[in-house]
Design a protein around this motif. Structure first.
Motif, PDB file in Angstrom:
ATOM      1  N   CYS A 124      -5.300   4.022  -1.420  1.00 26.72           N
ATOM      2  CA  CYS A 124      -5.733   2.633  -1.256  1.00 26.72           C
ATOM      3  C   CYS A 124      -6.582   2.475  -0.006  1.00 26.72           C
ATOM      4  O   CYS A 124      -6.389   3.195   0.971  1.00 26.72           O
ATOM      5  CB  CYS A 124      -4.522   1.711  -1.087  1.00 26.72           C
ATOM      6  SG  CYS A 124      -3.320   1.799  -2.387  1.00 26.72           S
ATOM      7  N   THR A 166      -7.276  -4.735  -2.443  1.00 23.32           N
ATOM      8  CA  THR A 166      -7.425  -3.360  -1.992  1.00 23.32           C
ATOM      9  C   THR A 166      -8.060  -2.569  -3.131  1.00 23.32           C
ATOM     10  O   THR A 166      -7.953  -2.955  -4.293  1.00 23.32           O
ATOM     11  CB  THR A 166      -6.073  -2.750  -1.576  1.00 23.32           C
ATOM     12  OG1 THR A 166      -6.287  -1.425  -1.057  1.00 23.32           O
ATOM     13  CG2 THR A 166      -5.087  -2.655  -2.720  1.00 23.32           C
ATOM     14  N   LEU A 186      -8.033   0.751  -5.346  1.00 21.56           N
ATOM     15  CA  LEU A 186      -7.071   1.771  -5.756  1.00 21.56           C
ATOM     16  C   LEU A 186      -7.823   2.962  -6.341  1.00 21.56           C
ATOM     17  O   LEU A 186      -8.643   2.793  -7.240  1.00 21.56           O
ATOM     18  CB  LEU A 186      -6.123   1.214  -6.820  1.00 21.56           C
ATOM     19  CG  LEU A 186      -5.382  -0.077  -6.496  1.00 21.56           C
ATOM     20  CD1 LEU A 186      -4.558  -0.516  -7.702  1.00 21.56           C
ATOM     21  CD2 LEU A 186      -4.510   0.095  -5.279  1.00 21.56           C
ATOM     22  N   ILE A 235       0.822  -1.205   0.000  1.00 26.55           N
ATOM     23  CA  ILE A 235       0.000   0.000   0.000  1.00 26.55           C
ATOM     24  C   ILE A 235       0.862   1.262   0.000  1.00 26.55           C
ATOM     25  O   ILE A 235       0.604   2.177  -0.784  1.00 26.55           O
ATOM     26  CB  ILE A 235      -1.046  -0.030   1.138  1.00 26.55           C
ATOM     27  CG1 ILE A 235      -2.136  -1.041   0.760  1.00 26.55           C
ATOM     28  CG2 ILE A 235      -1.633   1.345   1.402  1.00 26.55           C
ATOM     29  CD1 ILE A 235      -3.164  -1.300   1.827  1.00 26.55           C
TER      30      ILE A 235
END
Length: 143
Positions: free
Chosen positions: A52, A61, A63, A42
């Motif tokens: 993120c 995650t 983005l 991250i």
């Protein structure tokens, strides 16, 4: 109103919830692995102005490419679906567009951290993920 599953279904459900110790340990290892990987990658995304979502053991995650919105607009990219297709075609960076999750009008993609090798004995290698982020960052800097 309520439903009552049959007795065999109830017994099956109870048995499924009684996880053996090795399964419990594997789940703990997987959660810790995803958390460790997230903690390392991250910041790599964020160095390149990609926000993120923070994870707590998830393998993905979200983005946010909002920082690059002006640059993408110049090349006719205005939706996450367009961005998703562009990144696959241009650099092979595979994601899922946010529209698949009901998020519209944003340049948000879901990135799954699945390119992991050599998962054994409490160890794992995710250098391919780091390399992919470097390729993405280089490409973003060139547009």
């Amino acid at each position: 109103m309520y439903t009552c599953p049959s007795t065999p279904i109830q017994f099956s459900a109870v048995k499924a919830l009684e996880m053996p110790q090795d399964v419990q340990e594997h789940i703990k290892f997987q959660n810790k692995m995803w958390q460790n990987i997230s903690n390392e990658i991250i910041p790599l995304f964020e160095e390149h102005h990609i926000k993120c979502t923070k994870t707590e053991g998830a393998y993905y995650t979200m983005l946010d490419f909002k920082y690059y919105k002006r640059h993408f607009k110049k090349i006719n990219i205005e939706t996450s679906a367009q961005l998703h297709k562009y990144l696959i075609k241009s650099i092979g960076f595979v994601t899922v567009p946010a529209e698949a999750f009901g998020i519209y009008d944003e340049l948000i993609l879901r990135y799954s951290m699945v390119d992991i090798c050599d998962i054994a004995d409490g160890k794992y290698n995710f250098e391919a993920i780091k390399q992919g982020i470097k390729i993405l960052a280089s490409h973003l800097n060139s547009i």
